[in-house]
Scaffold this motif. Sequence first.
Motif, PDB file in Angstrom:
ATOM      1  N   SER A 193     -54.496  11.776 114.226  1.00 30.57           N
ATOM      2  CA  SER A 193     -54.899  10.579 113.328  1.00 30.57           C
ATOM      3  C   SER A 193     -55.960  11.146 112.408  1.00 30.57           C
ATOM      4  O   SER A 193     -57.143  11.451 112.771  1.00 30.57           O
ATOM      5  CB  SER A 193     -55.543   9.366 113.891  1.00 30.57           C
ATOM      6  N   PRO A 194     -55.905  11.163 110.991  1.00 26.53           N
ATOM      7  CA  PRO A 194     -57.049  11.568 110.092  1.00 26.53           C
ATOM      8  C   PRO A 194     -58.393  10.477 110.184  1.00 26.53           C
ATOM      9  O   PRO A 194     -57.973   9.324 109.903  1.00 26.53           O
ATOM     10  CB  PRO A 194     -56.317  11.833 108.618  1.00 26.53           C
ATOM     11  N   ARG A 195     -59.443  11.007 110.142  1.00 26.04           N
ATOM     12  CA  ARG A 195     -60.619  10.270 110.156  1.00 26.04           C
ATOM     13  C   ARG A 195     -61.503  10.803 108.977  1.00 26.04           C
ATOM     14  O   ARG A 195     -61.453  11.974 108.723  1.00 26.04           O
ATOM     15  CB  ARG A 195     -61.267  10.097 111.492  1.00 26.04           C
ATOM     16  N   ALA A 196     -62.425   9.869 108.564  1.00 24.55           N
ATOM     17  CA  ALA A 196     -63.681  10.274 107.677  1.00 24.55           C
ATOM     18  C   ALA A 196     -64.717   9.293 107.869  1.00 24.55           C
ATOM     19  O   ALA A 196     -64.610   8.226 108.341  1.00 24.55           O
ATOM     20  CB  ALA A 196     -62.785  10.154 106.206  1.00 24.55           C
ATOM     21  N   GLN A 197     -66.005  10.080 107.606  1.00 29.38           N
ATOM     22  CA  GLN A 197     -67.026   9.306 107.620  1.00 29.38           C
ATOM     23  C   GLN A 197     -67.765   9.712 106.512  1.00 29.38           C
ATOM     24  O   GLN A 197     -68.149  10.972 106.165  1.00 29.38           O
ATOM     25  CB  GLN A 197     -67.798   9.597 109.048  1.00 29.38           C
ATOM     26  N   SER A 198     -68.354   9.008 105.658  1.00 31.14           N
ATOM     27  CA  SER A 198     -69.403   9.162 104.443  1.00 31.14           C
ATOM     28  C   SER A 198     -70.773   8.989 104.658  1.00 31.14           C
ATOM     29  O   SER A 198     -71.217   8.252 105.497  1.00 31.14           O
ATOM     30  CB  SER A 198     -68.639   8.341 103.170  1.00 31.14           C
ATOM     31  N   PHE A 199     -71.467   9.670 103.892  1.00 34.79           N
ATOM     32  CA  PHE A 199     -72.986   9.571 103.901  1.00 34.79           C
ATOM     33  C   PHE A 199     -73.563   9.871 102.418  1.00 34.79           C
ATOM     34  O   PHE A 199     -72.840  10.403 101.702  1.00 34.79           O
ATOM     35  CB  PHE A 199     -73.465  11.050 104.705  1.00 34.79           C
ATOM     36  N   PRO A 200     -74.561   9.022 102.370  1.00 33.61           N
ATOM     37  CA  PRO A 200     -75.359   9.106 101.056  1.00 33.61           C
ATOM     38  C   PRO A 200     -75.711  10.335 100.802  1.00 33.61           C
ATOM     39  O   PRO A 200     -76.238  11.269 101.458  1.00 33.61           O
ATOM     40  CB  PRO A 200     -76.222   7.982 101.287  1.00 33.61           C
ATOM     41  N   ALA A 201     -76.595  10.241  99.576  1.00 34.12           N
ATOM     42  CA  ALA A 201     -77.142  11.529  98.952  1.00 34.12           C
ATOM     43  C   ALA A 201     -78.407  12.187  99.701  1.00 34.12           C
ATOM     44  O   ALA A 201     -78.353  13.248  99.880  1.00 34.12           O
ATOM     45  CB  ALA A 201     -77.833  11.241  97.546  1.00 34.12           C
ATOM     46  N   GLY A 202     -78.975  11.330 100.194  1.00 33.87           N
ATOM     47  CA  GLY A 202     -79.993  11.800 101.343  1.00 33.87           C
ATOM     48  C   GLY A 202     -79.733  12.201 102.665  1.00 33.87           C
ATOM     49  O   GLY A 202     -80.465  12.238 103.636  1.00 33.87           O
ATOM     50  N   GLY A 203     -78.381  12.192 103.009  1.00 35.24           N
ATOM     51  CA  GLY A 203     -77.860  12.144 104.309  1.00 35.24           C
ATOM     52  C   GLY A 203     -77.193  13.616 104.826  1.00 35.24           C
ATOM     53  O   GLY A 203     -76.224  13.397 105.668  1.00 35.24           O
ATOM     54  N   LEU A 204     -77.644  14.820 104.114  1.00 33.60           N
ATOM     55  CA  LEU A 204     -76.963  15.848 104.469  1.00 33.60           C
ATOM     56  C   LEU A 204     -77.092  16.202 105.927  1.00 33.60           C
ATOM     57  O   LEU A 204     -76.437  16.770 106.676  1.00 33.60           O
ATOM     58  CB  LEU A 204     -77.444  17.091 103.709  1.00 33.60           C
ATOM     59  N   SER A 205     -78.601  15.987 106.550  1.00 30.45           N
ATOM     60  CA  SER A 205     -78.726  16.380 107.835  1.00 30.45           C
ATOM     61  C   SER A 205     -77.912  15.460 108.633  1.00 30.45           C
ATOM     62  O   SER A 205     -77.591  15.890 109.873  1.00 30.45           O
ATOM     63  CB  SER A 205     -80.167  15.986 108.251  1.00 30.45           C
ATOM     64  N   ASP A 206     -77.689  14.289 108.521  1.00 31.32           N
ATOM     65  CA  ASP A 206     -76.941  13.284 109.337  1.00 31.32           C
ATOM     66  C   ASP A 206     -75.491  13.722 109.287  1.00 31.32           C
ATOM     67  O   ASP A 206     -74.904  13.811 110.357  1.00 31.32           O
ATOM     68  CB  ASP A 206     -77.122  11.902 108.695  1.00 31.32           C
ATOM     69  N   ALA A 207     -75.122  14.371 108.075  1.00 23.18           N
ATOM     70  CA  ALA A 207     -73.559  14.606 107.961  1.00 23.18           C
ATOM     71  C   ALA A 207     -73.334  15.998 108.883  1.00 23.18           C
ATOM     72  O   ALA A 207     -72.416  16.092 109.535  1.00 23.18           O
ATOM     73  CB  ALA A 207     -73.380  15.133 106.346  1.00 23.18           C
ATOM     74  N   ALA A 253     -75.221  17.054 111.346  1.00 20.37           N
ATOM     75  CA  ALA A 253     -75.432  16.733 112.854  1.00 20.37           C
ATOM     76  C   ALA A 253     -74.115  16.023 113.404  1.00 20.37           C
ATOM     77  O   ALA A 253     -73.523  16.149 114.399  1.00 20.37           O
ATOM     78  CB  ALA A 253     -76.517  15.736 113.061  1.00 20.37           C
ATOM     79  N   PHE A 254     -73.470  15.241 112.485  1.00 16.50           N
ATOM     80  CA  PHE A 254     -72.118  14.480 112.720  1.00 16.50           C
ATOM     81  C   PHE A 254     -71.110  15.413 113.109  1.00 16.50           C
ATOM     82  O   PHE A 254     -70.214  15.433 113.909  1.00 16.50           O
ATOM     83  CB  PHE A 254     -71.948  13.588 111.966  1.00 16.50           C
ATOM     84  N   ALA A 255     -70.984  16.383 112.053  1.00 17.92           N
ATOM     85  CA  ALA A 255     -69.989  17.335 112.125  1.00 17.92           C
ATOM     86  C   ALA A 255     -70.072  18.362 113.248  1.00 17.92           C
ATOM     87  O   ALA A 255     -69.362  18.650 113.984  1.00 17.92           O
ATOM     88  CB  ALA A 255     -70.096  17.923 110.901  1.00 17.92           C
ATOM     89  N   GLU A 256     -71.213  18.624 113.809  1.00 16.30           N
ATOM     90  CA  GLU A 256     -71.664  19.538 114.943  1.00 16.30           C
ATOM     91  C   GLU A 256     -71.241  18.848 116.187  1.00 16.30           C
ATOM     92  O   GLU A 256     -70.695  19.150 117.119  1.00 16.30           O
ATOM     93  CB  GLU A 256     -73.245  20.001 114.929  1.00 16.30           C
ATOM     94  N   THR A 257     -71.634  17.384 115.939  1.00 15.32           N
ATOM     95  CA  THR A 257     -71.151  16.541 117.472  1.00 15.32           C
ATOM     96  C   THR A 257     -69.578  16.518 117.748  1.00 15.32           C
ATOM     97  O   THR A 257     -69.068  16.851 118.668  1.00 15.32           O
ATOM     98  CB  THR A 257     -71.606  15.286 117.217  1.00 15.32           C
ATOM     99  N   LEU A 258     -68.678  16.519 116.455  1.00 15.91           N
ATOM    100  CA  LEU A 258     -67.397  16.541 116.396  1.00 15.91           C
ATOM    101  C   LEU A 258     -66.961  18.090 116.931  1.00 15.91           C
ATOM    102  O   LEU A 258     -66.113  18.205 117.693  1.00 15.91           O
ATOM    103  CB  LEU A 258     -66.681  16.380 115.152  1.00 15.91           C
ATOM    104  N   ARG A 259     -67.626  19.026 116.458  1.00 16.15           N
ATOM    105  CA  ARG A 259     -67.201  20.377 116.824  1.00 16.15           C
ATOM    106  C   ARG A 259     -67.541  20.662 118.380  1.00 16.15           C
ATOM    107  O   ARG A 259     -66.673  21.342 118.897  1.00 16.15           O
ATOM    108  CB  ARG A 259     -67.946  21.475 115.926  1.00 16.15           C
ATOM    109  N   ARG A 260     -68.601  20.525 118.700  1.00 15.30           N
ATOM    110  CA  ARG A 260     -68.824  20.138 119.921  1.00 15.30           C
ATOM    111  C   ARG A 260     -67.678  19.546 121.107  1.00 15.30           C
ATOM    112  O   ARG A 260     -66.996  20.099 122.020  1.00 15.30           O
ATOM    113  CB  ARG A 260     -70.295  19.722 120.345  1.00 15.30           C
TER     114      ARG A 260
END
Length: 98
Positions: A35-49, A51-58
């Motif tokens: 199932s495809p999923r997506a999560q968006s982040f605002p302009a100042g959210g690069l660190s959060d994005a 970290a979220f991607a790293e959590t998914l990769r782990r």
Amino acid sequence: MSATSAVYVVYWCEMAAEKAAGATSGNDARQPALSPRAQSFPAGGLSDALAFAETLRRRQARDGTIGFVSLCSENPQSVGPAGAADPPANYDWKKRRR
């Protein structure tokens, strides 16, 4: 969050719960339901994005229920208005320059 305010988006595929639990039969054993999923982040959210991607990769490395993790970004300041690619009226382009 509206699509225009999202600058960073993390995309991933998640395996269906019954496939993750090991319930396979017939042709379904070769083609897990993703199932495809997506999560968006605002302009100042690069660190959060990130970290979220790293959590998914782990999680992908740990149990294989996540796949195709990708982070995309778009700078809304760099995308010109419609028609911006049209050359000005006085632009004289030639295929061969001499």
